[in-house]
Enzyme design. Structure first.
Site, PDB file in Angstrom:
ATOM      1  N   THR A  19      14.424  57.972  47.467  1.00 57.30           N
ATOM      2  CA  THR A  19      15.307  57.573  48.550  1.00 57.30           C
ATOM      3  C   THR A  19      15.934  58.870  49.015  1.00 57.30           C
ATOM      4  O   THR A  19      15.792  59.891  48.353  1.00 57.30           O
ATOM      5  CB  THR A  19      16.392  56.607  48.008  1.00 57.30           C
ATOM      6  OG1 THR A  19      15.780  55.407  47.587  1.00 57.30           O
ATOM      7  CG2 THR A  19      17.448  56.255  49.040  1.00 57.30           C
ATOM      8  N   ARG A  33      17.837  47.244  56.570  1.00 57.49           N
ATOM      9  CA  ARG A  33      16.992  46.940  55.419  1.00 57.49           C
ATOM     10  C   ARG A  33      15.732  46.229  55.909  1.00 57.49           C
ATOM     11  O   ARG A  33      15.778  45.429  56.859  1.00 57.49           O
ATOM     12  CB  ARG A  33      17.791  46.022  54.496  1.00 57.49           C
ATOM     13  CG  ARG A  33      17.159  45.742  53.151  1.00 57.49           C
ATOM     14  CD  ARG A  33      17.122  46.946  52.277  1.00 57.49           C
ATOM     15  NE  ARG A  33      16.892  46.582  50.877  1.00 57.49           N
ATOM     16  CZ  ARG A  33      16.434  47.431  49.964  1.00 57.49           C
ATOM     17  NH1 ARG A  33      16.177  48.694  50.294  1.00 57.49           N
ATOM     18  NH2 ARG A  33      16.275  47.054  48.720  1.00 57.49           N
ATOM     19  N   GLY A  83      18.504  57.205  44.038  1.00 54.19           N
ATOM     20  CA  GLY A  83      18.441  57.030  42.581  1.00 54.19           C
ATOM     21  C   GLY A  83      18.332  55.598  42.102  1.00 54.19           C
ATOM     22  O   GLY A  83      18.713  55.305  40.969  1.00 54.19           O
ATOM     23  N   GLY A  84      17.846  54.679  42.947  1.00 58.75           N
ATOM     24  CA  GLY A  84      17.737  53.293  42.494  1.00 58.75           C
ATOM     25  C   GLY A  84      19.110  52.767  42.081  1.00 58.75           C
ATOM     26  O   GLY A  84      20.120  53.073  42.720  1.00 58.75           O
ATOM     27  N   THR A  89      15.265  54.667  52.723  1.00 54.15           N
ATOM     28  CA  THR A  89      14.284  54.760  51.648  1.00 54.15           C
ATOM     29  C   THR A  89      12.955  54.121  52.015  1.00 54.15           C
ATOM     30  O   THR A  89      12.891  53.255  52.906  1.00 54.15           O
ATOM     31  CB  THR A  89      14.841  54.067  50.385  1.00 54.15           C
ATOM     32  OG1 THR A  89      13.966  54.286  49.282  1.00 54.15           O
ATOM     33  CG2 THR A  89      14.981  52.557  50.579  1.00 54.15           C
ATOM     34  N   ASP A 131      11.734  45.261  45.654  1.00 56.44           N
ATOM     35  CA  ASP A 131      13.151  45.079  45.335  1.00 56.44           C
ATOM     36  C   ASP A 131      13.555  43.600  45.320  1.00 56.44           C
ATOM     37  O   ASP A 131      14.690  43.270  44.984  1.00 56.44           O
ATOM     38  CB  ASP A 131      14.038  45.852  46.323  1.00 56.44           C
ATOM     39  CG  ASP A 131      14.222  47.306  45.897  1.00 56.44           C
ATOM     40  OD1 ASP A 131      13.714  47.691  44.835  1.00 56.44           O
ATOM     41  OD2 ASP A 131      14.889  48.057  46.636  1.00 56.44           O
ATOM     42  N   SER A 165      19.608  45.694  47.618  1.00 56.75           N
ATOM     43  CA  SER A 165      19.527  47.151  47.475  1.00 56.75           C
ATOM     44  C   SER A 165      20.699  47.672  46.654  1.00 56.75           C
ATOM     45  O   SER A 165      21.735  47.015  46.531  1.00 56.75           O
ATOM     46  CB  SER A 165      19.569  47.789  48.864  1.00 56.75           C
ATOM     47  OG  SER A 165      19.667  49.193  48.757  1.00 56.75           O
ATOM     48  N   SER A 166      20.519  48.874  46.111  1.00 55.47           N
ATOM     49  CA  SER A 166      21.634  49.562  45.450  1.00 55.47           C
ATOM     50  C   SER A 166      22.179  50.704  46.295  1.00 55.47           C
ATOM     51  O   SER A 166      23.092  51.413  45.859  1.00 55.47           O
ATOM     52  CB  SER A 166      21.179  50.136  44.108  1.00 55.47           C
ATOM     53  OG  SER A 166      20.813  49.110  43.235  1.00 55.47           O
TER      54      SER A 166
HETATM   55  O1  DON Z   1      17.265  49.920  47.858  1.00 53.80           O
HETATM   56  C1  DON Z   1      17.244  50.282  46.703  1.00 53.80           C
HETATM   57  O2  DON Z   1      18.154  50.107  45.937  1.00 53.80           O
HETATM   58  C2  DON Z   1      16.042  51.027  46.187  1.00 53.80           C
HETATM   59  N1  DON Z   1      14.866  50.660  46.915  1.00 53.80           N
HETATM   60  C3  DON Z   1      16.334  52.474  46.294  1.00 53.80           C
HETATM   61  C4  DON Z   1      15.283  53.303  45.650  1.00 53.80           C
HETATM   62  C5  DON Z   1      15.828  54.612  45.265  1.00 53.80           C
HETATM   63  O3  DON Z   1      16.935  54.950  45.464  1.00 53.80           O
HETATM   64  C6  DON Z   1      14.959  55.506  44.552  1.00 53.80           C
HETATM   65  N2  DON Z   1      15.582  56.834  44.561  1.00 53.80           N
HETATM   66  N3  DON Z   1      15.556  57.774  43.964  1.00 53.80           N
END
Ligand code: DON
Length: 580
Positions: free
Chosen positions: A367, A92, A459-460, A385, A409, A438-439
């Protein structure tokens, strides 16, 4: 921005099948770019293992999938050896030394542009260090061989697909502020057309330095100097010291169980593993059959578990190196899950209140995930990502790679917690050297000690629920890998207090029944792009590449003859139209 995801991507599964005597084993790389998956599969064909293939695929994605593939971002790599041992690699991004908790506040007010759309939004990249650390521990092929295909792709170019052309055209206006980005991704401002060749000579030179020198080719010398020069010219915070001090971390993965399966998941600073295990533990006592899939009762239970897990995520989670008291063991315990599950009313929707912690931040937009299994059944699940699509959109002149906007984030403003989506809790406020929460949720499951499933998604915050739903689809609802990936998805993240479902994911009857229970529902867009591999009883690999990415394709590689067959072919075990 989500259309970018769909437009650009080619979900690809590459199967590498080797049959030796009575033993029948396959290797597989599933990623969102056909070209990158081929690069990884070639490493398997050369005798490399899952880490070799994952590292090579990730570097190739940094060239062919610029919306999310990266060397200027960060992520997580989960490795499970066939013998059951496992490591979690945390690469990260870290906040630069000049970061402060109030760095996104201007004149007393939260400034969203600073948070997500500025030189201050760039975290110190982790990808090169993380891939190298995992390779150093587990790789078998020379480092240079793993980076070289990406060098060639960047130098000689590759054909722009319809999806990539559309994606680059859409992002071009956001890149206007950054001339080196416009130069790299357009013909002096004119978008690339499908069928043209995209060459990235600066990126090729940076990758060449990485191939030759390892992480020093990125964190020191010319690459570092070019990056810092651009930072200094634009008020950015990253210094040569920040780059030199960046380090990836090998962490002990989280381990849990679900209906007797072993679950290996990512620990903080990812919230993915904690939330996933909490939900799986709560759901373990449900008795579902295939007929329950998509029923109001089953969706309600999953949603109530999501509500509780996301509340705990906001309450407790952040960088463990700055939050030594995160109650990971308690949150992932069966006992805690029992108490949480007891609070669920099977007939009524629960309620989410900001005062219980705080709501989650914005939805992120890009991502990418890749899953790899090698012939010995070692596995890698890797999600990385730039945060949003194309990250900050900044390419420092001469470097050829996009910088992340992952600082977004971190929580936006100390103490500011509201139901518009801002979090102000302490565990995830920016601080020097800290990693943002992060997710991302790379996950590996095993059954009776043998690899069973590799899964993950972008997908966040929806990532965690997408991963949960792929696992439930396979384990509880008896689906094959492709069916599990195709199945409709839904998402609840505590706040805003509503279920967001993919078009067609829930039947009108289920929607009506959930509404009658008191749930608020909203039809959303596609959720995630899962890349899944399941090991079948006979050792065959069942791959699921996500058709939410319309350019999906798959290629079979015959390991014995060293030949890849690019012709479309239906997979034997799944209903997939991904060719293997
Ligand atoms: O680390 C995270 O949770 C976010 N920065 C991830 C972003 C993400 O997955 C966007 N994707 N579609």
């Amino acid at each position: 921005m989500r259309t970018l995801t769909r437009a650009i991507a080619a979900a690809v599964a590459i199967a590498l099948c080797a049959c030796a005597g009575a033993e029948r084993r396959s290797g597989m790389v599933v990623s969102t770019s056909a070209i990158a998956s081929r690069v990884g599969a070639d490493m398997l064909a050369r005798g490399g293992n899952a880490v070799d293939a994952a590292v090579a695929t990730a570097f190739a994605l940094a060239v062919t999938h610029p919306v999310a593939g990266n060397i200027g971002g960060g992520g997580f790599l989960l490795w499970r050896n066939a013998d059951g041992s496992a490591d979690a690699y945390d690469f990260r991004e870290m906040a630069p030394a000049a970061a402060t908790p109030t760095m996104f506040v201007k004149d007393g007010a939260y400034d969203a542009a600073l948070h997500h759309d500025s030189y201050h939004s760039v975290g110190v990249p982790g990808t090169v260090a993380g891939l190298h650390l995992a390779w150093r521990d587990h790789g078998t092929l020379p480092w240079r061989d793993l980076v070289e295909p990406a060098v060639k792709l960047a130098r000689d170019g590759f054909i722009v697909s319809d999806g990539l052309a559309q994606s680059l055209a859409e992002i071009l206006p956001r890149m206007q502020a950054y001339p080196a980005s416009v130069a790299q991704f357009s013909h002096e401002g004119r978008p690339y057309a499908a069928g043209e060749t995209l060459r990235q000579p600066d990126l090729a030179r940076t990758l060449e330095r990485i191939a030759r020198e390892g992480p020093a080719g990125f964190y020191e010398g010319l690459t570092a100097e070019l990056l810092v020069r651009d930072m200094q010219a634009h008020g950015g915070l990253i210094t040569l010291d920040d780059l030199r001090n960046y380090h990836a971390v090998k962490r002990a993965p989280l381990r849990g169980s679900y209906r007797g399966l072993e679950v290996v998941a990512m620990p903080p600073p990812s919230s993915g593993g904690v939330a996933l295990l909490e939900m799986l533990n709560m759901l373990e006592h449900e008795r579902w059959t295939r007929a329950d899939f998509g029923s109001a009762a089953a969706v309600h239970m999953q949603v109530e578990c999501m509500r509780r897990a996301f509340r705990d995520r906001a309450r407790h989670l952040g960088d463990p190196d700055f939050n030594p008291d995160i109650p990971v063991a308690r949150l992932t315990s069966k006992e805690y899950a029992r108490t949480q599950a007891q609070s669920i009313d099977r007939t009524r929707a629960g309620r989410s209140a900001p005062a219980d912690a705080t709501s989650a931040a914005h939805e992120s937009e890009q991502t990418t995930h890749l899953s790899v299994v090698d012939g010995a059944l070692n596995a890698v699940s890797l999600t990385y990502t730039l945060e949003q699509g194309y990250g900050s959109c900044i390419v420092a002149p001469g470097t050829g790679f996009l910088l992340n906007n992952e600082m977004g984030d971190f929580n936006a403003q100390p103490g500011r917690t509201d139901d518009t989506g801002l979090i102000g809790t302490k565990p995830n406020l920016a601080a020097p050297g800290k990693r943002m929460l992060s997710s991302m949720c790379p996950t590996i499951l095993a059954k009776d000690g043998t690899l069973f499933m590799v899964t993950g998604s972008p997908g966040g915050r929806t990532i965690i629920n997408t991963v949960l739903e792929t696992i439930l689809a396979v384990v509880d609802f008896g689906m094959g890998a492709q069916e599990a990936v195709d199945a409709g998805r839904f998402h609840h993240q505590w706040l805003p207090d509503r279920i967001v479902y993919e078009p067609g994911a829930l039947s009108p009857e289920t929607i009506a029944a959930l509404g009658a229970m008191g749930h608020t529902l909203k039809e959303g867009r596609n959720q995630g792009v899962a890349e899944v591999i399941v090991v079948l009883h006979d050792g065959e690999l069942d791959g699921g590449c996500d058709r939410r990415e319309p350019d999906g394709a798959a290629v079979r590689v015959d390991a014995l003859r060293g030949r890849r067959d690019p012709s479309p072919r239906r997979r034997r075990r799944s209903s997939s139209n991904c060719t293997m």
